[in-house]
Design a protein around this motif. Structure first.
Motif, PDB file in Angstrom:
ATOM      1  N   LYS A 108       0.804  -1.231   0.000  1.00  0.00           N
ATOM      2  CA  LYS A 108       0.000   0.000   0.000  1.00  0.00           C
ATOM      3  C   LYS A 108       0.833   1.275   0.000  1.00  0.00           C
ATOM      4  O   LYS A 108       0.319   2.344  -0.266  1.00  0.00           O
ATOM      5  CB  LYS A 108      -0.957  -0.013   1.181  1.00  0.00           C
ATOM      6  N   THR A 109       2.114   1.160   0.284  1.00  0.00           N
ATOM      7  CA  THR A 109       2.982   2.333   0.288  1.00  0.00           C
ATOM      8  C   THR A 109       4.187   2.082  -0.609  1.00  0.00           C
ATOM      9  O   THR A 109       4.467   0.944  -0.993  1.00  0.00           O
ATOM     10  CB  THR A 109       3.496   2.651   1.717  1.00  0.00           C
ATOM     11  N   ASN A 110       4.898   3.149  -0.906  1.00  0.00           N
ATOM     12  CA  ASN A 110       6.122   3.018  -1.700  1.00  0.00           C
ATOM     13  C   ASN A 110       7.118   2.084  -1.014  1.00  0.00           C
ATOM     14  O   ASN A 110       7.748   1.254  -1.668  1.00  0.00           O
ATOM     15  CB  ASN A 110       6.774   4.389  -1.911  1.00  0.00           C
ATOM     16  N   ASP A 111       7.270   2.233   0.285  1.00  0.00           N
ATOM     17  CA  ASP A 111       8.186   1.365   1.019  1.00  0.00           C
ATOM     18  C   ASP A 111       7.750  -0.094   0.940  1.00  0.00           C
ATOM     19  O   ASP A 111       8.586  -0.991   0.801  1.00  0.00           O
ATOM     20  CB  ASP A 111       8.296   1.800   2.481  1.00  0.00           C
ATOM     21  N   ASP A 112       6.433  -0.344   1.020  1.00  0.00           N
ATOM     22  CA  ASP A 112       5.915  -1.712   0.883  1.00  0.00           C
ATOM     23  C   ASP A 112       6.269  -2.290  -0.485  1.00  0.00           C
ATOM     24  O   ASP A 112       6.692  -3.440  -0.597  1.00  0.00           O
ATOM     25  CB  ASP A 112       4.391  -1.745   1.036  1.00  0.00           C
ATOM     26  N   ILE A 113       6.081  -1.492  -1.518  1.00  0.00           N
ATOM     27  CA  ILE A 113       6.344  -1.961  -2.886  1.00  0.00           C
ATOM     28  C   ILE A 113       7.826  -2.277  -3.061  1.00  0.00           C
ATOM     29  O   ILE A 113       8.186  -3.313  -3.625  1.00  0.00           O
ATOM     30  CB  ILE A 113       5.849  -0.932  -3.916  1.00  0.00           C
ATOM     31  N   TRP A 114       8.703  -1.423  -2.541  1.00  0.00           N
ATOM     32  CA  TRP A 114      10.130  -1.706  -2.614  1.00  0.00           C
ATOM     33  C   TRP A 114      10.483  -2.933  -1.791  1.00  0.00           C
ATOM     34  O   TRP A 114      11.374  -3.714  -2.157  1.00  0.00           O
ATOM     35  CB  TRP A 114      10.962  -0.491  -2.183  1.00  0.00           C
ATOM     36  N   GLY A 115       9.774  -3.136  -0.685  1.00  0.00           N
ATOM     37  CA  GLY A 115       9.990  -4.333   0.128  1.00  0.00           C
ATOM     38  C   GLY A 115       9.639  -5.594  -0.644  1.00  0.00           C
ATOM     39  O   GLY A 115      10.339  -6.608  -0.561  1.00  0.00           O
ATOM     40  N   ILE A 116       8.548  -5.543  -1.403  1.00  0.00           N
ATOM     41  CA  ILE A 116       8.146  -6.685  -2.240  1.00  0.00           C
ATOM     42  C   ILE A 116       9.212  -6.940  -3.302  1.00  0.00           C
ATOM     43  O   ILE A 116       9.632  -8.079  -3.525  1.00  0.00           O
ATOM     44  CB  ILE A 116       6.767  -6.444  -2.887  1.00  0.00           C
ATOM     45  N   PHE A 117       9.650  -5.876  -3.960  1.00  0.00           N
ATOM     46  CA  PHE A 117      10.696  -5.997  -4.977  1.00  0.00           C
ATOM     47  C   PHE A 117      11.943  -6.664  -4.384  1.00  0.00           C
ATOM     48  O   PHE A 117      12.528  -7.573  -4.982  1.00  0.00           O
ATOM     49  CB  PHE A 117      11.049  -4.617  -5.545  1.00  0.00           C
ATOM     50  N   THR A 118      12.340  -6.229  -3.195  1.00  0.00           N
ATOM     51  CA  THR A 118      13.521  -6.788  -2.539  1.00  0.00           C
ATOM     52  C   THR A 118      13.335  -8.271  -2.241  1.00  0.00           C
ATOM     53  O   THR A 118      14.258  -9.076  -2.437  1.00  0.00           O
ATOM     54  CB  THR A 118      13.829  -6.010  -1.242  1.00  0.00           C
TER      55      THR A 118
END
Length: 121
Positions: free
Chosen positions: A90-100
């Protein structure tokens, strides 16, 4: 070199569908999980499935209580599988976490197949 199918498991109410990978209508596969169908129809020796799941997707479709989920169906086919927990994105940090988390599952020389059927991100 490992052969891996990366997939995102959703939370919808999946229905049984007959999936086809080629135009050969004799080679369909019936299941409610596209990930299972892909693993079967790709017919790649030694393929493992990594399902990226939210808490809700894990509970509803990976290992549902009182039912066979994607994990059980893949194990019945003798397909190696595992789930990797991800956030709802739901947030930019969440999306980067998924990518990682996806990136962390890749090793040098891996052959990667990616199913984005249920990757709403």
């Amino acid at each position: 070199m490992a052969k891996k199918l990366f997939a995102f498991l959703g939370i919808g109410d999946y229905k049984v569908v007959e999936y086809y990978f080629t135009n050969n209508l004799e080679e369909g596969y019936k299941t409610e999980y596209i990930q299972e169908a892909l693993a079967k129809l790709l017919n790649v020796q030694g393929l493992s499935v990594t399902a990226f799941v939210t808490k809700e997707a894990r509970k509803k479709h990976w290992e549902p209580e009182g039912n066979i989920g994607l994990k059980g169906k893949l194990e019945r086919l003798s397909i190696s599988c595992k789930a990797v927990d991800i956030s709802d994105g739901k947030t930019n940090d969440d999306i980067w976490g998924i990518f990682t988390k996806v990136y962390d599952e890749i090793e040098f020389g891996d052959e990667i197949y990616v199913d984005i059927t249920h990757s709403l991100r």
